[in-house]
Design an enzyme around this catalytic site. Structure first.
Site, short mmCIF file in Angstrom:
data_model
loop_
_atom_site.label_atom_id
_atom_site.label_comp_id
_atom_site.label_asym_id
_atom_site.label_seq_id
_atom_site.Cartn_x
_atom_site.Cartn_y
_atom_site.Cartn_z
N HIS B 75 18.12 14.94 -15.24
CA HIS B 75 19.54 14.60 -15.05
C HIS B 75 20.50 15.76 -15.30
CE1 HIS B 75 18.61 10.32 -14.63
NE2 HIS B 75 17.83 10.42 -15.69
N CYS B 221 27.20 -13.31 -32.90
CA CYS B 221 28.03 -14.46 -32.50
C CYS B 221 27.18 -15.73 -32.41
CB CYS B 221 28.70 -14.20 -31.15
SG CYS B 221 30.32 -13.43 -31.27
#
Lengths: 105, 260, 161
Positions: B75, B221
Site C-alpha cells: 500500500h 450498549c
C-alpha cells in the site's frame, strides 16, 4: 512501549519552554479484575526522571493514582543546545526512555 | 373498496408511528462530552489515542508472516493510499478477500490482509496491534466525510443493521433508537445521551482507560440494556456498524476520539 | 379471619424482606471499593514533614470542579516560589484521601526548573479534597487543597472492577 515527547524546535537562551510527555502504560492499579474474574496485578510506572544535558531537571514518583497512559508536562529554562532525556521504570522493572534535542540559539 | 380500506389503514399506521427526532444533521459524539474530554481529544499531542496511531505507523512498515511483507510493501505511504479508506467502511470487498465474504468492518479488512497477503495469523479482537492499525488507518481519513455504499452485496447487511437498530432488546426492552434518536441531548444521570455516531472510533474511552473499537462500544450498549452481546466480528455487529455509518454520512472522521 | 391471616403473611414477607436488607448492604460494601471514606492523612504527612508545622498557602491545584470520569482528571499543580538557589521548592507530594492509596504522586524540581509547576492527569476514587504539600529549600512546608466532585458513569459496561 510507545511514548511521545515534545519540546519546542528552537528556543532562545533564558526562554521557559514546556516539556510534554505521554507514555503508553496501563498504570494497572491492582484493584481491577479481568474478564475471567482474576485479579490483575499492580504494575505502574513508579518513577520518571528528566535530564537536560548533564543535570536532572525534574523527577516524578508516580502511583496508582496517576491515570493510565500517563501525561506529564513541566517547564524547563533553555540554557544551551542539549538533549532532553526522559527515563522511567515500572513495578515490573521494565525500563523505557525517550529523548529530544532542544536547540538553543 | 376492500383494497381502499387496507391502504387507508396502512396510511393511518404510518401516521401513528412516532416521528423520530432524526439525527439530522448528524452530530459527533465529541459534542456530548464534557469540556475537559473535548479538550483532550483536540490536543494532538496529549490525546492518548495518538499513542496507538503512532504504534500503528510502526506496524504499517513492519514485515510480518510467511510472506514477509509489510502493509507498506503493497500500500505504500498510508498518507496517500489510506486517505478516505476508513470513511467508506464497512464495505463489501471487491477483491473478495476472503472469497465469498460479504461486508467487512475495517478491523476485519485489516485481518483479511494479514491472513491472505502476509500469510500471518490474524490479530485478536481488541489486541493492541489491531487497534493500532485501525487507529492509524482511520486517522488518515481525519476530516473526510463518512460515505458508505449500501447497494449490491451490502444491501442485505444494511437492512439487517437498520432492523437491529430499531429492534427492542434485553431486559430493559430498549432499541438503539430509543436513546440515540428519541432522547439524544437529554441526560442519563449526569451524562448527556449522544446520537451514537461512529465518527470518533476507534476511540480512547476514559472508562476503559484504553483505546477500543466501535464494536466494543456497541457491545457495551448491549450490556447496558442487559441484552446478550453479539460476538466481535459477528454479522450483527458489522451490519449495525454499516447502518450507523450510513446514518452518519457527511460527518467527518475524527479518529481517534476521546470519550468519557 | 382470612383478612387477618393475609395481614400475617404480609407482615412475615415484610420481615423477611427486611432481613435481606443487611445482606444487600454487605454486597454493596463488597463491590463499593471505589467509595472508601477519606483516610486519615496524618501518618503520611508526619512521615513527610517529620512533625514540622505545615502552613497553608503557596500551593494551588487546577482541576475541573466536576469530573465526568474519575479515571482521568486534568491536574495542574503550581507552587509560588522565585525558584532561586536560596529559595526554591524541593518537592511536592499530592494526596487524595479517598483513594485506596492516598499518595497520588510526588514531584521533585531541579536547579534549572524556572517554575515549580507540573501538569498531569490523575485518578480519583470519588468526590473529595485533594491535598498537596510542598517542601521548601528553607525547611518549611506549605499546603493547598482543592475540592472536586467526581460523578459516576451512567451506562454500565462489561468491564469489571
Amino acid at each position: 512501549m510507545t511514548a511521545r515527547l515534545r519540546v519546542p524546535d528552537t528556543a532562545r537562551p533564558g526562554d521557559i519552554v514546556e516539556v510534554r510527555l505521554l507514555i503508553q502504560h496501563d498504570m494497572e492499579t491492582g484493584f481491577r479484575r479481568d474478564m475471567q474474574g482474576r485479579a490483575v496485578p499492580m504494575n505502574v510506572i513508579t518513577e520518571v526522571r528528566a535530564r537536560y544535558g548533564e543535570s536532572e531537571v525534574f523527577r516524578a514518583e508516580l502511583g496508582s493514582g496517576v491515570s493510565a497512559n500517563p501525561y506529564l508536562a513541566f517547564p524547563v529554562r533553555a540554557l544551551k543546545t542539549g538533549e532532553i532525556r526522559i527515563e522511567w521504570v515500572d513495578s515490573a522493572g521494565v525500563r523505557g526512555g525517550v529523548s529530544a534535542v532542544l536547540n538553543v540559539a | 373498496m376492500k383494497h381502499h380500506c387496507e391502504y387507508s389503514l396502512f396510511a393511518l399506521v404510518c401516521l401513528a408511528l412516532p416521528v423520530f427526532a432524526q439525527a439530522n444533521p448528524p452530530q459527533s459524539g465529541r459534542d456530548f462530552q464534557g469540556k475537559e474530554t473535548r479538550a483532550l481529544e483536540a490536543d494532538e499531542f496529549a490525546n492518548p489515542g495518538m499513542l496507538w496511531v503512532e504504534q500503528g505507523a510502526k506496524l504499517w512498515r513492519e514485515a510480518r508472516g510467511a510472506a514477509g511483507k509489510s502493509c507498506a510493501d503493497c500500500h505504500g505511504d498510508a498518507k496517500q493510499s489510506m486517505r478516505g479508506v476508513a470513511a467508506s467502511y464497512p464495505k463489501a470487498d471487491a477483491n473478495g478477500i476472503p472469497p465469498g465474504r460479504r461486508v467487512l468492518s475495517l478491523d476485519q479488512r485489516i485481518n483479511a490482509c494479514v491472513e491472505s497477503r502476509q500469510a500471518a495469523r490474524a490479530f485478536a479482537w481488541e489486541s493492541r496491534e489491531l487497534l493500532s492499525l485501525s487507529a492509524f488507518i482511520s486517522h488518515q481519513s481525519k476530516g473526510l466525510p463518512i460515505k458508505v455504499d449500501i447497494t449490491g452485496s451490502a444491501a442485505a447487511a444494511y437492512a439487517r443493521g437498520k432492523a437491529l437498530y430499531f429492534q427492542r432488546i434485553g431486559q430493559m426492552n430498549l432499541a438503539c433508537t430509543h436513546c440515540h434518536d428519541q432522547n439524544w441531548g437529554k441526560t442519563l444521570l449526569a451524562e448527556p445521551v449522544s446520537q451514537g455516531q461512529p465518527d470518533g472510533w476507534p476511540a480512547y474511552r476514559l472508562e476503559w482507560q484504553t483505546l477500543g473499537s466501535l464494536q466494543r462500544r456497541l457491545r457495551a450498549c448491549f450490556f447496558g440494556v442487559r441484552a446478550e452481546q453479539p460476538a466481535f466480528g459477528s454479522d450483527d455487529l458489522v451490519a449495525l456498524e454499516l447502518y450507523l455509518a450510513k446514518r452518519a454520512e457527511g460527518l467527518p472522521i475524527a479518529a481517534p476520539g476521546v470519550r468519557r | 379471619m382470612a383478612g387477618v391471616e393475609g395481614a400475617g403473611v404480609r407482615r412475615r414477607s415484610v420481615l423477611r424482606a427486611m432481613a435481606v436488607i443487611p445482606a444487600l448492604a454487605n454486597i454493596r460494601n463488597a463491590t463499593a471499593q471505589n467509595f472508601l471514606p477519606p483516610q486519615d492523612l496524618r501518618p503520611f504527612i508526619d512521615k513527610l514533614t517529620g512533625g514540622a508545622v505545615v502552613k497553608t498557602g503557596k500551593v494551588t491545584m487546577d482541576m475541573p470542579a466536576i469530573a465526568e470520569n474519575g479515571n482521568s482528571i486534568p491536574f495542574i499543580l503550581r507552587v509560588a516560589s522565585p525558584m532561586t538557589a536560596a529559595d526554591h521548592v524541593k518537592s511536592v507530594h499530592v494526596f487524595a484521601p479517598r483513594n485506596p492509596r492516598p499518595l497520588v504522586a510526588a514531584f521533585h524540581f531541579g536547579p534549572h526548573a524556572p517554575r515549580a509547576e507540573v501538569s498531569t492527569r490523575v485518578r480519583l476514587a470519588g468526590t473529595q479534597k485533594v491535598i498537596a504539600i510542598a517542601a521548601m529549600a528553607d525547611g518549611s512546608f506549605w499546603s493547598g487543597e482543592t475540592p472536586i466532585v467526581v460523578t459516576a458513569a451512567a451506562c454500565l459496561d462489561e468491564a469489571l472492577g
